[in-house]
Design an enzyme around this catalytic site. Structure first.
Site, PDB file in Angstrom:
ATOM      1  CG  HIS A  73       1.862   2.126  -0.965  1.00 20.34           C
ATOM      2  ND1 HIS A  73       2.616   3.014  -1.491  1.00 20.34           N
ATOM      3  CD2 HIS A  73       1.183   1.268  -2.074  1.00 20.34           C
ATOM      4  CE1 HIS A  73       2.003   3.095  -2.826  1.00 20.34           C
ATOM      5  NE2 HIS A  73       1.397   2.072  -3.073  1.00 20.34           N
ATOM      6  CG  ASP A  75       5.849   3.395  -0.169  1.00 19.51           C
ATOM      7  OD1 ASP A  75       4.743   2.671   0.081  1.00 19.51           O
ATOM      8  OD2 ASP A  75       6.763   2.419  -0.373  1.00 19.51           O
ATOM      9  CD  GLU A 140       2.924  -1.291  -3.373  1.00 16.55           C
ATOM     10  OE1 GLU A 140       2.103  -1.986  -4.111  1.00 16.55           O
ATOM     11  OE2 GLU A 140       3.250  -0.141  -3.923  1.00 16.55           O
ATOM     12  CD  GLU A 141       5.012   2.462  -5.265  1.00 21.20           C
ATOM     13  OE1 GLU A 141       5.630   1.853  -6.196  1.00 21.20           O
ATOM     14  OE2 GLU A 141       4.012   3.159  -5.818  1.00 21.20           O
ATOM     15  CG  HIS A 358       5.293   4.434 -10.529  1.00 17.41           C
ATOM     16  ND1 HIS A 358       5.947   3.315 -10.286  1.00 17.41           N
ATOM     17  CD2 HIS A 358       4.383   4.319  -9.517  1.00 17.41           C
ATOM     18  CE1 HIS A 358       5.803   2.725  -9.307  1.00 17.41           C
ATOM     19  NE2 HIS A 358       4.430   3.248  -8.877  1.00 17.41           N
TER      20      HIS A 358
HETATM   21 ZN   LIG Z   1       3.404   2.334  -7.226  1.00 19.20          ZN
END
Ligand SMILES: [Zn+2]
Length: 385
Positions: A73, A75, A140-141, A358
């Site tokens: 992903h 994003d 995805e996030e 994150h």
């Molecule tokens: Zn993540």
């Protein structure tokens, strides 16, 4: 054909502030790079009411089988307070052998590593037997509504065959080489509301306290022994995450009580079998206490497992050779996009070290990035040998 440098490419990808569901042009950028390498590409945008549209990318080089797919992903999660970062999260910088920026390990650098590996592979293997594809999502996030789930549906409809899928999300807890994920537990969230009858605390016989019922239910569901775990999976576990009784006064028996719980379950169960089991308990105890209940479920994913096969062991031995660590075949952690892909292809997950994902100052060690590129390159060489 020019070999793309993984660090350079990672930096370029990180520069796009592609916070879910915003694409910021990153999909188009990657598409261009892949086109230059000879890929047929398609950006697929999905829309759904109440959700922002999301761009996804499917690219394929070659039309023969086997089709080896890399999934990931582009994003990223929001940076949080930018002032807490030592660098601008979208102006990647290198400090002490680490590339810092949002997406540095979750997971733009892994995508850069794979694309770099492909460019290297193609420079020596113009005509290889099979196809290489990439399935890249921008959701995805976020809600995962307009992402991989729909791309898989689209590929199914197109009768696109994928023979093996490598998902490049961070899988290693501390060191590159520690862990391959071969499956994931399922995740089911339930919100239970118990309706009683409001009344004066001093006259409980004229009321029906829903908190009594909900406490009994929560105790019983927490005490369920779902299983003892399996060779591949941890035991199924239920955690109560919220208990709410919105009562403005201390002399009132409340009318309703709610609780939320989440279950991470292994492949001895399905979300449906667990729901059935829980509903029985809700029914039984509510009835006994003359209360009513309402239950709302949300399934994030079913449990899944790719039984280790020759591709799994081949990848495991490549990782061991390059990192000097024999990776564990694990099913721990949250769920991943492989839960959607597994319906069309076997697969596994192997990416970078997830320690800083994150977080503020998310970073990837340049050495890890180099080794991951080497691993991906060797996988392609061995897979198409
Ligand atoms: Zn993540």
């Amino acid at each position: 054909m020019a070999i793309l440098n993984e660090t350079q490419l990672a930096k370029e990808l990180i520069k796009f502030p592609s916070i879910t569901p915003i694409d910021a042009g990153v999909m188009k950028f990657l598409e261009k790079k892949l086109k230059k390498l000879g890929f047929n590409t398609k950006i697929i945008e999905f829309k759904e009411k109440n959700f922002k549209p999301v761009k996804n990318l499917y690219a394929r080089l070659g039309n023969k089988e086997p089709n080896f797919c890399y999934a990931g992903h582009l994003d990223v999660v929001p940076p949080g307070n930018i002032n807490d970062w030592t660098v601008n999260p979208f102006k990647p910088s290198i400090k002490k052998g680490h590339l810092i920026g949002r997406g540095a390990n979750d997971m733009k650098s892994s995508i850069a590593a794979f694309v770099s590996a492909v460019s290297n592979f193609l420079s020596k293997n113009k005509k290889f037997n099979g196809s290489i594809s990439l399935l890249i999502t921008g959701d995805e996030e976020g809600e995962a509504i307009n992402g991989t789930k729909k791309v898989v549906k689209y590929l199914k409809k197109k009768k696109e065959k994928i023979n093996f899928c490598l998902v490049g999300v961070p899988t290693n807890p501390n060191k590159l080489g520690e862990m391959i994920k071969i499956g994931r537990r399922g995740s089911l969230t339930g919100k239970l509301t118990i309706f009683g009858l409001q009344g004066h605390v001093a006259y409980p016989h004229r009321a029906n306290n829903p908190s009594t019922t909900i406490v009994k239910i929560l105790k019983e569901i927490k005490d369920i022994k779902f299983d003892k775990g399996t060779k591949d999976f941890q035991p199924t576990n239920l955690e109560i995450t919220k208990i709410n009784i919105n009562n403005p006064a201390d002399n009132i028996i409340p009318a309703a009580a709610t609780a939320t719980f989440n279950i991470r379950f292994n492949n001895r169960h399905s979300s449906n079998s667990i729901k059935k089991r829980l509903n029985k308990i809700f029914n039984k105890i509510s009835k006994k206490n003359r209360s009513k209940f309402k239950i709302e479920y949300r399934v994030s994913g079913e449990a899944f497992l790719t039984k280790p096969d020759k591709t799994t062991f081949m990848i495991q031995s490549i990782i061991k050779k390059i990192t000097k660590i024999k990776p564990k075949l694990s099913t721990t952690g949250g769920t991943s996009d492989l839960r959607f892909i597994k319906t069309i292809s076997p697969g596994l997950e192997f990416g970078l070290v997830g320690k800083t994902m994150h977080k503020v100052d998310e970073a990837v060690s340049l050495k890890d990035l180099k080794n991951l590129t080497k691993i991906y390159h060797t996988i392609l060489q061995k897979y198409f040998k």
